[in-house]
Design a protein around this motif. Structure first.
Motif, PDB file in Angstrom:
ATOM      1  N   GLY A  48       0.796  -1.214   0.000  1.00 30.11           N
ATOM      2  CA  GLY A  48       0.000   0.000   0.000  1.00 30.11           C
ATOM      3  C   GLY A  48       0.832   1.268   0.000  1.00 30.11           C
ATOM      4  O   GLY A  48       0.321   2.351  -0.265  1.00 30.11           O
ATOM      5  N   GLN A  49       2.109   1.158   0.284  1.00 33.14           N
ATOM      6  CA  GLN A  49       2.968   2.338   0.385  1.00 33.14           C
ATOM      7  C   GLN A  49       3.907   2.526  -0.804  1.00 33.14           C
ATOM      8  O   GLN A  49       4.279   3.639  -1.132  1.00 33.14           O
ATOM      9  N   VAL A  50       4.311   1.443  -1.445  1.00 35.80           N
ATOM     10  CA  VAL A  50       5.253   1.524  -2.571  1.00 35.80           C
ATOM     11  C   VAL A  50       4.450   1.638  -3.866  1.00 35.80           C
ATOM     12  O   VAL A  50       3.511   0.875  -4.088  1.00 35.80           O
ATOM     13  N   THR A  51       4.833   2.584  -4.708  1.00 31.50           N
ATOM     14  CA  THR A  51       4.075   2.841  -5.937  1.00 31.50           C
ATOM     15  C   THR A  51       4.981   2.831  -7.165  1.00 31.50           C
ATOM     16  O   THR A  51       6.200   2.751  -7.055  1.00 31.50           O
ATOM     17  N   GLY A  52       4.350   2.932  -8.314  1.00 34.31           N
ATOM     18  CA  GLY A  52       5.049   3.141  -9.580  1.00 34.31           C
ATOM     19  C   GLY A  52       5.979   2.028  -9.995  1.00 34.31           C
ATOM     20  O   GLY A  52       5.759   0.848  -9.709  1.00 34.31           O
ATOM     21  N   ASP A  53       7.040   2.426 -10.672  1.00 33.96           N
ATOM     22  CA  ASP A  53       8.018   1.471 -11.201  1.00 33.96           C
ATOM     23  C   ASP A  53       8.672   0.659 -10.090  1.00 33.96           C
ATOM     24  O   ASP A  53       9.001  -0.511 -10.279  1.00 33.96           O
ATOM     25  N   GLU A  54       8.863   1.279  -8.927  1.00 35.74           N
ATOM     26  CA  GLU A  54       9.485   0.578  -7.814  1.00 35.74           C
ATOM     27  C   GLU A  54       8.591  -0.565  -7.324  1.00 35.74           C
ATOM     28  O   GLU A  54       9.081  -1.629  -6.960  1.00 35.74           O
ATOM     29  N   ARG A  55       7.291  -0.355  -7.332  1.00 38.06           N
ATOM     30  CA  ARG A  55       6.337  -1.402  -6.933  1.00 38.06           C
ATOM     31  C   ARG A  55       6.438  -2.589  -7.891  1.00 38.06           C
ATOM     32  O   ARG A  55       6.510  -3.739  -7.471  1.00 38.06           O
ATOM     33  N   VAL A  56       6.460  -2.294  -9.168  1.00 36.17           N
ATOM     34  CA  VAL A  56       6.554  -3.344 -10.188  1.00 36.17           C
ATOM     35  C   VAL A  56       7.888  -4.083 -10.081  1.00 36.17           C
ATOM     36  O   VAL A  56       7.932  -5.318 -10.113  1.00 36.17           O
ATOM     37  N   ALA A  57       8.969  -3.335  -9.927  1.00 35.93           N
ATOM     38  CA  ALA A  57      10.293  -3.952  -9.854  1.00 35.93           C
ATOM     39  C   ALA A  57      10.440  -4.823  -8.609  1.00 35.93           C
ATOM     40  O   ALA A  57      11.000  -5.923  -8.682  1.00 35.93           O
ATOM     41  N   LEU A  58       9.934  -4.347  -7.476  1.00 37.38           N
ATOM     42  CA  LEU A  58      10.034  -5.155  -6.261  1.00 37.38           C
ATOM     43  C   LEU A  58       9.186  -6.409  -6.371  1.00 37.38           C
ATOM     44  O   LEU A  58       9.635  -7.499  -6.010  1.00 37.38           O
ATOM     45  N   ALA A  59       7.989  -6.293  -6.896  1.00 40.55           N
ATOM     46  CA  ALA A  59       7.124  -7.468  -7.067  1.00 40.55           C
ATOM     47  C   ALA A  59       7.816  -8.525  -7.933  1.00 40.55           C
ATOM     48  O   ALA A  59       7.724  -9.721  -7.658  1.00 40.55           O
ATOM     49  N   ALA A  60       8.549  -8.092  -8.943  1.00 40.83           N
ATOM     50  CA  ALA A  60       9.247  -9.027  -9.834  1.00 40.83           C
ATOM     51  C   ALA A  60      10.389  -9.752  -9.131  1.00 40.83           C
ATOM     52  O   ALA A  60      10.777 -10.846  -9.546  1.00 40.83           O
ATOM     53  N   ARG A  61      10.920  -9.178  -8.065  1.00 44.46           N
ATOM     54  CA  ARG A  61      12.046  -9.799  -7.358  1.00 44.46           C
ATOM     55  C   ARG A  61      11.609 -10.669  -6.190  1.00 44.46           C
ATOM     56  O   ARG A  61      12.426 -11.382  -5.619  1.00 44.46           O
ATOM     57  N   LEU A  62      10.341 -10.592  -5.840  1.00 40.92           N
ATOM     58  CA  LEU A  62       9.822 -11.406  -4.737  1.00 40.92           C
ATOM     59  C   LEU A  62       9.380 -12.766  -5.250  1.00 40.92           C
ATOM     60  O   LEU A  62       8.992 -12.894  -6.419  1.00 40.92           O
ATOM     61  N   PRO A  74      -4.411  -2.027  -3.664  1.00 44.94           N
ATOM     62  CA  PRO A  74      -3.902  -0.866  -4.409  1.00 44.94           C
ATOM     63  C   PRO A  74      -3.118   0.050  -3.482  1.00 44.94           C
ATOM     64  O   PRO A  74      -3.284  -0.010  -2.256  1.00 44.94           O
ATOM     65  N   PRO A  75      -2.281   0.900  -4.043  1.00 46.27           N
ATOM     66  CA  PRO A  75      -1.544   1.844  -3.200  1.00 46.27           C
ATOM     67  C   PRO A  75      -2.502   2.699  -2.362  1.00 46.27           C
ATOM     68  O   PRO A  75      -3.568   3.096  -2.828  1.00 46.27           O
ATOM     69  N   ALA A  76      -2.104   2.964  -1.146  1.00 45.33           N
ATOM     70  CA  ALA A  76      -2.931   3.743  -0.217  1.00 45.33           C
ATOM     71  C   ALA A  76      -2.920   5.214  -0.608  1.00 45.33           C
ATOM     72  O   ALA A  76      -1.964   5.709  -1.200  1.00 45.33           O
ATOM     73  N   LEU A  77      -3.975   5.895  -0.263  1.00 41.56           N
ATOM     74  CA  LEU A  77      -4.048   7.327  -0.514  1.00 41.56           C
ATOM     75  C   LEU A  77      -3.198   8.106   0.480  1.00 41.56           C
ATOM     76  O   LEU A  77      -2.673   9.156   0.164  1.00 41.56           O
ATOM     77  N   GLU A  78      -3.070   7.577   1.692  1.00 44.52           N
ATOM     78  CA  GLU A  78      -2.298   8.237   2.734  1.00 44.52           C
ATOM     79  C   GLU A  78      -0.912   7.614   2.822  1.00 44.52           C
ATOM     80  O   GLU A  78      -0.765   6.413   2.990  1.00 44.52           O
ATOM     81  N   ARG A  79       0.106   8.453   2.699  1.00 46.83           N
ATOM     82  CA  ARG A  79       1.490   7.992   2.829  1.00 46.83           C
ATOM     83  C   ARG A  79       1.868   8.046   4.306  1.00 46.83           C
ATOM     84  O   ARG A  79       1.782   9.094   4.930  1.00 46.83           O
ATOM     85  N   LEU A  80       2.271   6.931   4.849  1.00 46.72           N
ATOM     86  CA  LEU A  80       2.623   6.834   6.264  1.00 46.72           C
ATOM     87  C   LEU A  80       4.125   6.931   6.460  1.00 46.72           C
ATOM     88  O   LEU A  80       4.892   6.389   5.659  1.00 46.72           O
ATOM     89  N   THR A  81       4.539   7.578   7.539  1.00 45.73           N
ATOM     90  CA  THR A  81       5.950   7.542   7.914  1.00 45.73           C
ATOM     91  C   THR A  81       6.272   6.116   8.350  1.00 45.73           C
ATOM     92  O   THR A  81       5.363   5.292   8.526  1.00 45.73           O
ATOM     93  N   GLY A  82       7.527   5.833   8.574  1.00 44.77           N
ATOM     94  CA  GLY A  82       7.905   4.499   9.041  1.00 44.77           C
ATOM     95  C   GLY A  82       7.202   4.132  10.336  1.00 44.77           C
ATOM     96  O   GLY A  82       6.665   3.025  10.477  1.00 44.77           O
ATOM     97  N   TRP A  83       7.183   5.045  11.297  1.00 41.72           N
ATOM     98  CA  TRP A  83       6.524   4.765  12.566  1.00 41.72           C
ATOM     99  C   TRP A  83       5.011   4.666  12.374  1.00 41.72           C
ATOM    100  O   TRP A  83       4.362   3.813  12.965  1.00 41.72           O
TER     101      TRP A  83
END
Length: 144
Positions: A48-62, A74-83
């Protein structure tokens, strides 16, 4: 003649079972089932936090099973900090913030290994502050 109905996916560097065993080891979980609970919860939330090309690339490596969990929402509308990510995940899973932080670090350290340094840097570049530590990296902050 071979026809392709869908694009082929390169084989991941790690099977799902191997991923679970790595998370089990990293998190010192008593069973593979407990490690799998952590993997599924953390990957669903991370998706829900990772979007775009990075989301696709990470999914391909898992591993396939992990990629399905990661891309199920789907990606979340609200971006959360790590905490904020840890607190939100704790609320949704019924865990404490401390155990959820442990689960998150155990899973994301293995995800970082699968992603590789270049992709992980790109992922961290798009996420709000606080995720680097969850992935086992130092959090670099620019001086004012």
């Amino acid at each position: 003649m071979v026809t392709q109905s869908e694009p082929t996916r390169p084989a991941p560097a790690m099977t799902f079972l191997r991923m679970l065993e790595r998370v089990r080891y990293e998190g010192a979980y008593p069973t593979r089932e407990r490690a799998e609970e952590a993997v599924r919860a953390v990957l669903a939330a991370l998706g829900g936090q990772v979007t775009g090309d990075e989301r696709v690339a990470l999914a391909a490596r898992l591993p396939v099973e992990a990629a399905r969990e990661f891309t199920a929402r789907p990606p979340a509308l609200e971006r959360l900090t790590g905490w904020g990510f840890v607190k939100d995940l704790a609320e949704r899973t019924g865990g404490t913030p401390a155990t959820t932080r442990w689960d998150t670090g155990s899973v994301l350290s293995v995800v970082a290994e699968l992603a590789g340094p270049e992709l992980l840097t790109r992922i961290l570049g798009q996420l709000p502050a606080g995720y680097a530590l969850l992935f086992g990296r130092a959090e670099l902050v620019q001086a004012a």
